[in-house]
Design an enzyme around this catalytic site. Structure first.
Site, mmCIF file in Angstrom:
data_model
loop_
_atom_site.group_PDB
_atom_site.id
_atom_site.type_symbol
_atom_site.label_atom_id
_atom_site.label_comp_id
_atom_site.label_asym_id
_atom_site.label_seq_id
_atom_site.Cartn_x
_atom_site.Cartn_y
_atom_site.Cartn_z
ATOM 1 N N CYS A 1 9.137 7.597 -16.370
ATOM 2 C CA CYS A 1 8.737 6.506 -17.303
ATOM 3 C C CYS A 1 9.955 5.329 -16.892
ATOM 4 O O CYS A 1 9.493 4.181 -16.997
ATOM 5 C CB CYS A 1 8.908 6.713 -18.727
ATOM 6 S SG CYS A 1 9.981 7.864 -19.480
ATOM 7 N N HIS B 1 12.399 0.699 -21.968
ATOM 8 C CA HIS B 1 13.570 1.433 -20.891
ATOM 9 C C HIS B 1 13.927 0.040 -20.195
ATOM 10 O O HIS B 1 13.069 -0.776 -19.453
ATOM 11 C CB HIS B 1 13.003 2.210 -20.047
ATOM 12 C CG HIS B 1 12.824 3.622 -20.290
ATOM 13 N ND1 HIS B 1 13.323 3.875 -21.455
ATOM 14 C CD2 HIS B 1 12.384 4.849 -20.027
ATOM 15 C CE1 HIS B 1 12.977 5.294 -22.028
ATOM 16 N NE2 HIS B 1 12.492 5.855 -21.018
#
Length: 365
Positions: A162, A257
């Site tokens: 991810c 993120h």
């Protein structure tokens, strides 16, 4: 258009729930089969996730009554496939890597394609690790995978880690524009949802930064090379560069993120304005495909001095875009920037759904 019936393995977990939520109104796919661990098997999905549903968006009322099957019992999925109730599965399994690897292969051998979020097969040489806008040609390995393994209809395709999706598309856009990237320094600040549920203990993350995520730095340094590689002689051969070094940190952010990236180019170096232009105009996927989960603008450039920020920018364009900002010269290398992507949507379930859409557009599903 009649919707394709799909299954979700690991449907009660954090990523599995995200699949269920994102597929609720999908124009191509409909969840008709759900499977999880033996402790959830035999219960209606609504009961299996009661008190455990983690998302603001509810699951579809049609999913609630579905009986959760044991993900280890492939015969149940095969029976559903034979009845036209499960054309392929999304894998969000949460168990040991070796167990996941064997189980996904068993599904594929049973004639059920697997579009996986798990890491178990990312380094299997005949399994494509896809970011739809970056390496769609790696789907060409699927017929080779099927022939070599004796699988008729089944196959496995995976998505990458991810965190790397916060900078892989910008990196690819520059490479595609003709700029060689020789070296790359990246420091990630990764949200707690990336650890699943219940995830990181509160006393470990509140008012804190944890400068270690097991295996994450190795993934960040190696997975981009497979994505940038090529299908050669029946395998995906990783690219030789760029040379990447990574620091990966867990931070007290729920979703999103963030990556601080520095790039060193070869002899040909883009100007800051050229970089912004390349990223702003990047499209990659042919518009005529009209993939439902594909962002209209894969890379969104912010000019503000303090953007991107997870809370303000993670949900841009269905939470599927990469947002970049702070694009400026680097004193050590040539260019530095900050990238941001939604880790459980773009980096997990949404990315998996987009991969399935790509596979359908290419005739594999």
């Amino acid at each position: 258009m009649e919707k394709i019936p799909v299954g979700v393995l690991g449907a009660t977990g954090m990523v599995g729930q995200q699949y269920i939520a994102l597929l609720a109104d999908h124009p191509w796919f409909e969840v008709t089969y759900v499977a999880a661990s033996p402790r959830s098997a035999g219960k209606p999905y609504a009961d299996a996730v009661a008190g455990r549903w983690q998302l603001a968006k509810p699951y579809s009322p049609a999913v609630g009554p579905l009986i959760v099957e044991d993900a280890n019992d492939i015969s149940r999925a095969a029976a559903a496939a034979g009845q036209g109730k499960c054309a392929f599965v999304f894998s969000a399994l949460e168990m040991g890597k070796d167990e996941i690897k064997a189980l996904e292969e068993a599904y594929a051998a049973a004639g059920i394609p697997v579009v996986s979020n798990a890491s178990a097969h990312r380094w299997t040489r005949d399994v494509p690790m896809l970011i739809a806008e970056v390496n769609p040609s790696h789907t060409d390995i699927i017929p080779i995978q099927q022939t070599s393994r004796g699988w008729d209809k089944g196959f496995i395709a995976v998505k990458p880690n991810c965190s790397i999706q916060s900078y892989m598309t910008p990196l690819w856009a520059l490479i595609q524009a003709g700029y060689e990237v020789k070296r790359m320094f990246v420091s990630t600040m990764q949200a707690v949802s990336g650890a699943g549920f219940p995830g990181v203990p509160s006393l470990s993350i509140i008012e804190n930064v944890v400068p270690y995520i097991g295996g994450e730095e190795e993934k960040s340094e190696q997975e981009p090379l497979k994505i940038l590689g090529s299908v050669t002689e029946g395998a995906i051969v990783s690219a030789e560069g760029p040379l990447i070094t990574a620091h990966c940190n867990r931070v007290p952010v729920v979703d999103g993120h963030t990556a601080c990236v520095s790039l060193e180019f070869g002899s040909k170096k883009p100007s800051i304005e050229e970089v912004k232009k390349i990223w702003s105009e990047f499209t990659a996927l042919p518009q005529e495909l009209k993939l439902p989960m594909a962002p209209e603008r894969p890379i969104i450039v912010r000019e503000e001095a303090d953007r991107p920020q997870p809370r303000k920018d993670r949900d841009l364009d269905k939470a599927m875009a990469v947002c970049v900002g702070r694009i400026r010269p680097c004193n050590l290398f040539d260019l530095r920037f900050v990238g941001l992507s939604h880790n459980t949507v773009r980096g997990a379930a949404g990315g998996g759904i987009l991969n399935a859409e790509l596979l359908k557009s290419k005739g594999y599903l």
